[in-house]
Motif scaffolding. Structure first.
Motif, PDB file in Angstrom:
ATOM      1  N   ALA A 229       0.830  -1.201   0.000  1.00  0.00           N
ATOM      2  CA  ALA A 229       0.000   0.000   0.000  1.00  0.00           C
ATOM      3  C   ALA A 229       0.866   1.253   0.000  1.00  0.00           C
ATOM      4  CB  ALA A 229      -0.911   0.001   1.227  1.00  0.00           C
ATOM      5  N   ILE A 230       0.443   2.256  -0.763  1.00  0.00           N
ATOM      6  CA  ILE A 230       1.194   3.494  -0.850  1.00  0.00           C
ATOM      7  C   ILE A 230       0.901   4.414   0.328  1.00  0.00           C
ATOM      8  CG2 ILE A 230      -0.488   4.869  -2.149  1.00  0.00           C
ATOM      9  CD1 ILE A 230       1.904   5.784  -3.923  1.00  0.00           C
ATOM     10  N   SER A 231      -0.227   4.178   1.011  1.00  0.00           N
ATOM     11  CA  SER A 231      -0.595   5.000   2.167  1.00  0.00           C
ATOM     12  C   SER A 231      -1.529   4.198   3.064  1.00  0.00           C
ATOM     13  CB  SER A 231      -1.299   6.289   1.722  1.00  0.00           C
ATOM     14  OG  SER A 231      -2.602   6.012   1.245  1.00  0.00           O
ATOM     15  N   ARG A 232      -1.833   4.741   4.227  1.00  0.00           N
ATOM     16  CA  ARG A 232      -2.742   4.047   5.157  1.00  0.00           C
ATOM     17  C   ARG A 232      -4.203   4.147   4.728  1.00  0.00           C
ATOM     18  NH1 ARG A 232       0.479   2.479   9.214  1.00  0.00           N
ATOM     19  NH2 ARG A 232       2.203   3.850   9.839  1.00  0.00           N
ATOM     20  N   GLY A 233      -4.503   5.061   3.831  1.00  0.00           N
ATOM     21  CA  GLY A 233      -5.890   5.251   3.429  1.00  0.00           C
ATOM     22  C   GLY A 233      -6.164   4.988   1.973  1.00  0.00           C
ATOM     23  N   CYS A 234      -5.296   4.207   1.314  1.00  0.00           N
ATOM     24  CA  CYS A 234      -5.397   4.039  -0.140  1.00  0.00           C
ATOM     25  C   CYS A 234      -6.237   2.846  -0.558  1.00  0.00           C
ATOM     26  CB  CYS A 234      -4.008   3.920  -0.750  1.00  0.00           C
ATOM     27  SG  CYS A 234      -3.192   2.335  -0.396  1.00  0.00           S
ATOM     28  N   MET A 235      -6.892   2.162   0.374  1.00  0.00           N
ATOM     29  CA  MET A 235      -7.610   0.933   0.049  1.00  0.00           C
ATOM     30  C   MET A 235      -9.098   1.045   0.382  1.00  0.00           C
ATOM     31  SD  MET A 235      -5.846   0.953   3.009  1.00  0.00           S
ATOM     32  CE  MET A 235      -4.286   0.257   2.522  1.00  0.00           C
ATOM     33  N   VAL A 236      -9.897   0.293  -0.398  1.00  0.00           N
ATOM     34  CA  VAL A 236     -11.341   0.210  -0.191  1.00  0.00           C
ATOM     35  C   VAL A 236     -11.756  -1.239  -0.357  1.00  0.00           C
ATOM     36  CG1 VAL A 236     -13.619   0.846  -1.039  1.00  0.00           C
ATOM     37  CG2 VAL A 236     -11.814   2.557  -0.989  1.00  0.00           C
ATOM     38  N   ALA A 237     -12.529  -1.768   0.598  1.00  0.00           N
ATOM     39  CA  ALA A 237     -13.091  -3.112   0.485  1.00  0.00           C
ATOM     40  C   ALA A 237     -14.524  -3.017  -0.008  1.00  0.00           C
ATOM     41  CB  ALA A 237     -13.036  -3.829   1.827  1.00  0.00           C
ATOM     42  N   VAL A 238     -14.855  -3.812  -1.018  1.00  0.00           N
ATOM     43  CA  VAL A 238     -16.199  -3.843  -1.595  1.00  0.00           C
ATOM     44  C   VAL A 238     -16.634  -5.297  -1.683  1.00  0.00           C
ATOM     45  CG1 VAL A 238     -17.645  -3.242  -3.560  1.00  0.00           C
ATOM     46  CG2 VAL A 238     -15.706  -1.773  -2.943  1.00  0.00           C
ATOM     47  N   ASP A 239     -17.551  -5.700  -0.797  1.00  0.00           N
ATOM     48  CA  ASP A 239     -17.981  -7.095  -0.726  1.00  0.00           C
ATOM     49  C   ASP A 239     -16.756  -7.984  -0.479  1.00  0.00           C
ATOM     50  OD1 ASP A 239     -20.655  -6.388  -1.133  1.00  0.00           O
ATOM     51  OD2 ASP A 239     -20.397  -6.378  -3.296  1.00  0.00           O
ATOM     52  N   ASN A 240     -16.465  -8.903  -1.415  1.00  0.00           N
ATOM     53  CA  ASN A 240     -15.328  -9.798  -1.213  1.00  0.00           C
ATOM     54  C   ASN A 240     -14.088  -9.320  -1.971  1.00  0.00           C
ATOM     55  OD1 ASN A 240     -14.387 -12.144   0.139  1.00  0.00           O
ATOM     56  ND2 ASN A 240     -14.324 -13.241  -1.817  1.00  0.00           N
ATOM     57  N   MET A 241     -14.153  -8.094  -2.495  1.00  0.00           N
ATOM     58  CA  MET A 241     -13.023  -7.536  -3.226  1.00  0.00           C
ATOM     59  C   MET A 241     -12.403  -6.401  -2.419  1.00  0.00           C
ATOM     60  SD  MET A 241     -14.327  -7.394  -7.189  1.00  0.00           S
ATOM     61  CE  MET A 241     -15.621  -6.209  -6.826  1.00  0.00           C
ATOM     62  N   ALA A 242     -11.181  -6.067  -2.773  1.00  0.00           N
ATOM     63  CA  ALA A 242     -10.526  -4.883  -2.220  1.00  0.00           C
ATOM     64  C   ALA A 242      -9.702  -4.251  -3.327  1.00  0.00           C
ATOM     65  CB  ALA A 242      -9.645  -5.239  -1.027  1.00  0.00           C
ATOM     66  N   PHE A 243      -9.716  -2.927  -3.371  1.00  0.00           N
ATOM     67  CA  PHE A 243      -8.975  -2.172  -4.364  1.00  0.00           C
ATOM     68  C   PHE A 243      -7.998  -1.270  -3.628  1.00  0.00           C
ATOM     69  CE2 PHE A 243     -13.151  -3.124  -6.023  1.00  0.00           C
ATOM     70  CZ  PHE A 243     -12.927  -3.513  -7.342  1.00  0.00           C
ATOM     71  N   TRP A 244      -6.783  -1.123  -4.155  1.00  0.00           N
ATOM     72  CA  TRP A 244      -5.827  -0.233  -3.507  1.00  0.00           C
ATOM     73  C   TRP A 244      -4.796   0.283  -4.493  1.00  0.00           C
ATOM     74  CZ3 TRP A 244      -5.673  -5.482  -3.175  1.00  0.00           C
ATOM     75  CH2 TRP A 244      -4.457  -6.131  -3.372  1.00  0.00           C
ATOM     76  N   MET A 245      -4.115   1.333  -4.072  1.00  0.00           N
ATOM     77  CA  MET A 245      -3.050   1.934  -4.862  1.00  0.00           C
ATOM     78  C   MET A 245      -1.714   1.528  -4.283  1.00  0.00           C
ATOM     79  SD  MET A 245      -2.522   5.973  -5.752  1.00  0.00           S
ATOM     80  CE  MET A 245      -1.077   6.580  -6.630  1.00  0.00           C
ATOM     81  N   GLY A 246      -0.847   0.971  -5.120  1.00  0.00           N
ATOM     82  CA  GLY A 246       0.504   0.646  -4.717  1.00  0.00           C
ATOM     83  C   GLY A 246       1.473   1.733  -5.147  1.00  0.00           C
ATOM     84  N   LYS A 247       2.741   1.458  -5.004  1.00  0.00           N
ATOM     85  CA  LYS A 247       3.746   2.459  -5.338  1.00  0.00           C
ATOM     86  C   LYS A 247       3.829   2.724  -6.840  1.00  0.00           C
ATOM     87  CE  LYS A 247       6.995   0.254  -3.159  1.00  0.00           C
ATOM     88  NZ  LYS A 247       8.334  -0.107  -2.600  1.00  0.00           N
ATOM     89  N   ASP A 248       3.500   1.696  -7.655  1.00  0.00           N
ATOM     90  CA  ASP A 248       3.648   1.846  -9.100  1.00  0.00           C
ATOM     91  C   ASP A 248       2.466   1.334  -9.899  1.00  0.00           C
ATOM     92  OD1 ASP A 248       6.442   2.895  -9.212  1.00  0.00           O
ATOM     93  OD2 ASP A 248       6.868   0.985  -8.229  1.00  0.00           O
ATOM     94  N   ASP A 249       1.445   0.767  -9.225  1.00  0.00           N
ATOM     95  CA  ASP A 249       0.284   0.218  -9.920  1.00  0.00           C
ATOM     96  C   ASP A 249      -0.926   0.244  -8.992  1.00  0.00           C
ATOM     97  OD1 ASP A 249       1.213  -0.933 -12.602  1.00  0.00           O
ATOM     98  OD2 ASP A 249       2.647  -1.871 -11.226  1.00  0.00           O
ATOM     99  N   PHE A 250      -2.098   0.052  -9.597  1.00  0.00           N
ATOM    100  CA  PHE A 250      -3.321  -0.192  -8.839  1.00  0.00           C
ATOM    101  C   PHE A 250      -3.581  -1.704  -8.817  1.00  0.00           C
ATOM    102  CE2 PHE A 250      -3.861   4.113 -10.464  1.00  0.00           C
ATOM    103  CZ  PHE A 250      -4.274   4.799  -9.332  1.00  0.00           C
ATOM    104  N   HIS A 251      -4.161  -2.186  -7.704  1.00  0.00           N
ATOM    105  CA  HIS A 251      -4.347  -3.624  -7.521  1.00  0.00           C
ATOM    106  C   HIS A 251      -5.768  -3.930  -7.040  1.00  0.00           C
ATOM    107  CE1 HIS A 251       0.036  -4.105  -7.786  1.00  0.00           C
ATOM    108  NE2 HIS A 251       0.117  -3.090  -6.942  1.00  0.00           N
ATOM    109  N   VAL A 252      -6.176  -5.171  -7.260  1.00  0.00           N
ATOM    110  CA  VAL A 252      -7.458  -5.652  -6.756  1.00  0.00           C
ATOM    111  C   VAL A 252      -7.265  -7.047  -6.158  1.00  0.00           C
ATOM    112  CG1 VAL A 252      -8.112  -6.606  -9.020  1.00  0.00           C
ATOM    113  CG2 VAL A 252      -9.888  -6.107  -7.321  1.00  0.00           C
ATOM    114  N   TRP A 253      -7.958  -7.296  -5.055  1.00  0.00           N
ATOM    115  CA  TRP A 253      -8.043  -8.632  -4.464  1.00  0.00           C
ATOM    116  C   TRP A 253      -9.421  -9.191  -4.771  1.00  0.00           C
ATOM    117  CZ3 TRP A 253      -5.550 -12.527  -1.998  1.00  0.00           C
ATOM    118  CH2 TRP A 253      -6.326 -13.462  -1.312  1.00  0.00           C
ATOM    119  N   ASN A 254      -9.465 -10.343  -5.377  1.00  0.00           N
ATOM    120  CA  ASN A 254     -10.723 -11.038  -5.635  1.00  0.00           C
ATOM    121  C   ASN A 254     -10.490 -12.530  -5.435  1.00  0.00           C
ATOM    122  OD1 ASN A 254     -13.381 -11.501  -6.303  1.00  0.00           O
ATOM    123  ND2 ASN A 254     -13.094 -11.218  -8.508  1.00  0.00           N
ATOM    124  N   GLY A 255      -9.933 -12.860  -4.260  1.00  0.00           N
ATOM    125  CA  GLY A 255      -9.493 -14.220  -3.977  1.00  0.00           C
ATOM    126  C   GLY A 255      -8.019 -14.394  -4.272  1.00  0.00           C
TER     127      GLY A 255
END
Length: 326
Positions: A229-255
């Motif tokens: 994570a690029i910061s402490r507030g750069c992530m959002v959880a939506v249902d079973n997914m999470a989206f966040w900003m890294g140092k050089d890319d954006f990422h998603v967790w979906n399992g």
């Protein structure tokens, strides 16, 4: 975005408009809800009390406010033990039922507030409190247990309270309190809940925390590298997914972790003011299936642009907008 040549057949540049259901629409306006707050706002948290009344906690570097949906504003800043922090310090908030819990990463004290109280109270000062740590960030798990990240000055430590008593952080055979050190390449940044567990971000990797019950209570495993994570507030959880900003890319967790293909990648990361990347904040605009990342770019020392990802329609937009918290 990209170059005009790369954008042939598409819009090359725009501001404060969105594509939604194949239609171009204005973002819409906004109005000032409250003014006159002291300090620089660094975090917002929305929750409901036991009577169903909506409330918003606002953390600045100097004060903490609670505002009702009716517009009533209360300054709940502790009258003792708290002092103004650097303007770049960051709050994280969570709630356990109607109880508000928060910590400022420059101060480290975990505070709580119950609707009707005059001000926040340091959790360690509550009657019967045992082993309450300092923290860099906090969250509350799906099991209702409060988790402290970077506990007691150890950037890799995850500590948690008992489920039935959040003032009890001392492990024993008769409660669920405990702690673990995470094998992380960078310090722990933040946590968020998904179905079946909680995600914990470090500066370099992503970890999954699962509840097992006694005797271990929780287990934590690293699930991906090079996606911190690029910061402490750069992530959002939506249902079973999470989206966040890294140092050089954006990422998603979906399992599992995926890097999000981003058509405005160079506009965001090429212009990012990395000296102030800790100020990046993310929020979810559910009505339009959007994740917004507020970002400081160029010479700006506060967030001045926003990158928007529509995760249902899989497209991006980029706007000029000043926001210190969301």
């Amino acid at each position: 975005m990209g170059t005009e040549y790369q954008a042939q057949g598409r819009y090359y540049d725009a501001d404060l408009v969105r594509w939604f259901m194949e239609q171009l629409r204005p973002i819409g306006g906004w109005v000032s809800f409250k003014t006159g707050l002291s300090g620089v706002g660094r975090a917002l948290h929305l929750w409901e009390d036991n009577s169903g009344n909506g409330r918003v906690a606002v953390g600045t570097n100097s004060n903490i406010y609670v505002i009702t949906t009716a517009g009533t504003q209360t300054d709940v800043t502790p009258s003792s033990g708290w002092s103004s922090q650097a303007s770049g310090s960051t709050w994280t908030f969570a709630n356990a039922g109607q109880l508000l819990i928060g910590v400022n990463d420059a101060d480290g004290t975990i505070y709580t507030w119950t609707p009707g109280d005059g001000e926040l109270t340091a959790l360690e000062d509550e009657g019967g409190a045992s082993g309450v740590p300092s923290a860099q960030a906090i969250f509350v798990t799906n099991e209702g247990i409060v988790v402290a990240l970077g506990a007691d000055g150890n950037p890799y430590n995850v500590s948690w309270s008992d489920r039935d008593d959040i003032t009890d952080w001392s492990p024993s055979a008769t409660d669920l309190a405990g702690d673990l050190n995470v094998q992380a390449a960078g310090g722990l940044m933040a946590g968020a809940n998904i179905r079946g567990g909680s995600l914990i971000w470090s500066t370099e990797a992503l970890h999954l925390m699962r509840y097992y019950g006694l005797p271990d209570v929780y287990g934590i495993e690293k699930v991906a590298d090079d996606c911190g994570a690029i910061s402490r507030g750069c992530m959002v959880a939506v249902d079973n997914m999470a989206f966040w900003m890294g140092k050089d890319d954006f990422h998603v967790w979906n399992g599992y972790v995926e890097t999000i293909e981003c058509s405005i990648h160079d506009d965001v990361f090429g212009a990012l003011n990395r000296s102030y990347q800790h100020l990046v904040r993310a929020c979810h605009v559910a009505e339009f299936n959007e994740i917004w990342w507020h970002i400081p770019t160029g010479a700006a020392t506060e967030n001045n642009t926003v990158a928007v990802f529509n995760y249902k329609e899989n497209h991006w937009s980029y706007h000029t907008m000043a926001r210190s918290a969301c």
